[in-house]
Scaffold this motif. Sequence first.
Motif, PDB file in Angstrom:
ATOM      1  N   LEU A  77       0.838  -1.198   0.000  1.00 25.48           N
ATOM      2  CA  LEU A  77       0.000   0.000   0.000  1.00 25.48           C
ATOM      3  C   LEU A  77       0.876   1.252   0.000  1.00 25.48           C
ATOM      4  O   LEU A  77       1.503   1.591   1.003  1.00 25.48           O
ATOM      5  N   TRP A  78       0.906   1.943  -1.135  1.00 21.33           N
ATOM      6  CA  TRP A  78       1.713   3.142  -1.311  1.00 21.33           C
ATOM      7  C   TRP A  78       0.871   4.218  -1.988  1.00 21.33           C
ATOM      8  O   TRP A  78      -0.196   3.912  -2.552  1.00 21.33           O
ATOM      9  N   PRO A  79       1.327   5.473  -1.984  1.00 20.29           N
ATOM     10  CA  PRO A  79       0.552   6.525  -2.659  1.00 20.29           C
ATOM     11  C   PRO A  79       0.276   6.235  -4.128  1.00 20.29           C
ATOM     12  O   PRO A  79      -0.697   6.739  -4.692  1.00 20.29           O
ATOM     13  N   THR A  80       1.121   5.420  -4.753  1.00 23.87           N
ATOM     14  CA  THR A  80       0.930   5.110  -6.178  1.00 23.87           C
ATOM     15  C   THR A  80       0.100   3.850  -6.418  1.00 23.87           C
ATOM     16  O   THR A  80      -0.276   3.547  -7.547  1.00 23.87           O
ATOM     17  N   THR A  81      -0.189   3.089  -5.358  1.00 20.08           N
ATOM     18  CA  THR A  81      -0.880   1.801  -5.535  1.00 20.08           C
ATOM     19  C   THR A  81      -2.185   1.701  -4.762  1.00 20.08           C
ATOM     20  O   THR A  81      -2.865   0.669  -4.854  1.00 20.08           O
ATOM     21  N   TRP A  82      -2.577   2.734  -4.008  1.00 24.04           N
ATOM     22  CA  TRP A  82      -3.696   2.580  -3.074  1.00 24.04           C
ATOM     23  C   TRP A  82      -5.005   2.221  -3.779  1.00 24.04           C
ATOM     24  O   TRP A  82      -5.859   1.547  -3.196  1.00 24.04           O
ATOM     25  N   ARG A  83      -5.177   2.639  -5.032  1.00 21.41           N
ATOM     26  CA  ARG A  83      -6.436   2.343  -5.741  1.00 21.41           C
ATOM     27  C   ARG A  83      -6.653   0.838  -5.957  1.00 21.41           C
ATOM     28  O   ARG A  83      -7.787   0.409  -6.169  1.00 21.41           O
ATOM     29  N   ARG A  84      -5.593   0.063  -5.918  1.00 19.57           N
ATOM     30  CA  ARG A  84      -5.744  -1.386  -6.058  1.00 19.57           C
ATOM     31  C   ARG A  84      -6.398  -2.003  -4.814  1.00 19.57           C
ATOM     32  O   ARG A  84      -6.987  -3.081  -4.898  1.00 19.57           O
ATOM     33  N   TYR A  85      -6.287  -1.312  -3.683  1.00 15.45           N
ATOM     34  CA  TYR A  85      -6.689  -1.915  -2.422  1.00 15.45           C
ATOM     35  C   TYR A  85      -7.790  -1.139  -1.676  1.00 15.45           C
ATOM     36  O   TYR A  85      -8.503  -1.731  -0.877  1.00 15.45           O
ATOM     37  N   ILE A  86      -7.938   0.142  -1.962  1.00 19.04           N
ATOM     38  CA  ILE A  86      -8.863   0.983  -1.202  1.00 19.04           C
ATOM     39  C   ILE A  86      -9.868   1.649  -2.131  1.00 19.04           C
ATOM     40  O   ILE A  86      -9.494   2.237  -3.158  1.00 19.04           O
ATOM     41  N   GLU A  87     -11.150   1.560  -1.796  1.00 17.86           N
ATOM     42  CA  GLU A  87     -12.201   2.292  -2.489  1.00 17.86           C
ATOM     43  C   GLU A  87     -12.709   3.404  -1.579  1.00 17.86           C
ATOM     44  O   GLU A  87     -13.030   3.163  -0.417  1.00 17.86           O
ATOM     45  N   LEU A  88     -12.773   4.619  -2.111  1.00 14.59           N
ATOM     46  CA  LEU A  88     -13.284   5.752  -1.341  1.00 14.59           C
ATOM     47  C   LEU A  88     -14.738   6.056  -1.674  1.00 14.59           C
ATOM     48  O   LEU A  88     -15.521   6.438  -0.810  1.00 14.59           O
ATOM     49  N   GLY A  89     -15.109   5.878  -2.926  1.00 16.72           N
ATOM     50  CA  GLY A  89     -16.494   6.085  -3.338  1.00 16.72           C
ATOM     51  C   GLY A  89     -17.009   7.463  -2.968  1.00 16.72           C
ATOM     52  O   GLY A  89     -16.304   8.477  -3.070  1.00 16.72           O
ATOM     53  N   SER A  90     -18.237   7.505  -2.494  1.00 17.65           N
ATOM     54  CA  SER A  90     -18.878   8.783  -2.164  1.00 17.65           C
ATOM     55  C   SER A  90     -18.334   9.396  -0.883  1.00 17.65           C
ATOM     56  O   SER A  90     -18.668  10.540  -0.559  1.00 17.65           O
ATOM     57  N   SER A  91     -17.500   8.671  -0.138  1.00 18.59           N
ATOM     58  CA  SER A  91     -16.938   9.204   1.112  1.00 18.59           C
ATOM     59  C   SER A  91     -15.819  10.200   0.872  1.00 18.59           C
ATOM     60  O   SER A  91     -15.503  11.001   1.758  1.00 18.59           O
ATOM     61  N   ALA A  92     -15.204  10.149  -0.311  1.00 22.63           N
ATOM     62  CA  ALA A  92     -13.989  10.928  -0.546  1.00 22.63           C
ATOM     63  C   ALA A  92     -14.214  12.421  -0.392  1.00 22.63           C
ATOM     64  O   ALA A  92     -13.503  13.095   0.370  1.00 22.63           O
ATOM     65  N   ALA A  93     -15.206  12.981  -1.096  1.00 21.84           N
ATOM     66  CA  ALA A  93     -15.402  14.438  -1.094  1.00 21.84           C
ATOM     67  C   ALA A  93     -15.788  14.982   0.278  1.00 21.84           C
ATOM     68  O   ALA A  93     -15.147  15.925   0.773  1.00 21.84           O
TER      69      ALA A  93
END
Length: 318
Positions: free
Chosen positions: A96-112
């Motif tokens: 889990l790194w700043p360049t790979t987080w999308r492979r492991y983490i979903e933010l969806g509607s929580s991000a904004a």
Amino acid sequence: MVKERKAWLDLLIYLAVRLVVLVVQSVPVSWAYWLGRMLAWLGWKLDHRHRAVARQNLSLAFPEQFSASELDQLVRAVYRHFGEMLVECLLLPRKLWPTTWRRYIELGSSAAPLARVLLSGRPCLLLTAHYGNWELASYVLGLFGFRSWAVARPLDNPWLDRWVRRFRQRTGQKLLAKKGELDRLAELLRRRAVVAMLVDQDAGPRGLFVPFFGRWASTHKSPALLALEHNALVITVTVRRLGPMRYCVELGEILHPENFQHLPQAHWLLTAALTASLEKLIRNDIRQYFWLHRRWKHQPRRLPTSQPLRASPTTMAG
């Protein structure tokens, strides 16, 4: 002599844990999951006391909703979840790194909404429960560049404590001891810091009794008191497991203390609201909650008849 024996035992336990970690990190991922499931099966098979606690908790939280066999299956699923989560806690820091987080983490509607809160300039209390993979909550914040402080009880084994602290602080978050650092915590909130706390454990006979899954649960009052005193936003959030190495950040309520300050028993209402919000998140997958803890160990001597047993976070948010 006793202290010397304990020191040697702590070191041996630490070395045994590190050996397991080395094995998990060295073998193929499928083997690591197998090992995690085997440890979970052993825990379920041998840990009679906590297995009984989990079964009782689930029957109290969901009265007459599950048969005896369904309860047994749920308890076993809880153990399996934590076995697999343990494996992922050991593997993810290497992936889990700043360049790979999308492979492991979903933010969806929580991000904004979460980003707006963290960038608002106000002090924030980020509250979560022993659900999903709670260790990732503050870890991911640090990964995204948000500095936060996490309240955690130091482990009794000093070797393990130092090792776990290094993991928890790897992405920049700092740790506060659960006891004895109230002044430090208040100072951080005065400086508009983000503080993460686990708030779902039994708080003893002097805790604040609020509804949780339809029963009175002794709950720590300090998060609500700190939020009201320092005008800190209260955010409930969980990191739910979707599958192997996949997680989703789920945002609950964003509670504004100014909506409670003028109300009678403001700290009770705020505590009930944040607890109800966490309950709603936990219901997304009850297999991922830590039912092995005696959450309803203490009950009020007199029923708090002036408050409703079921609380709605939406109506309490004002």
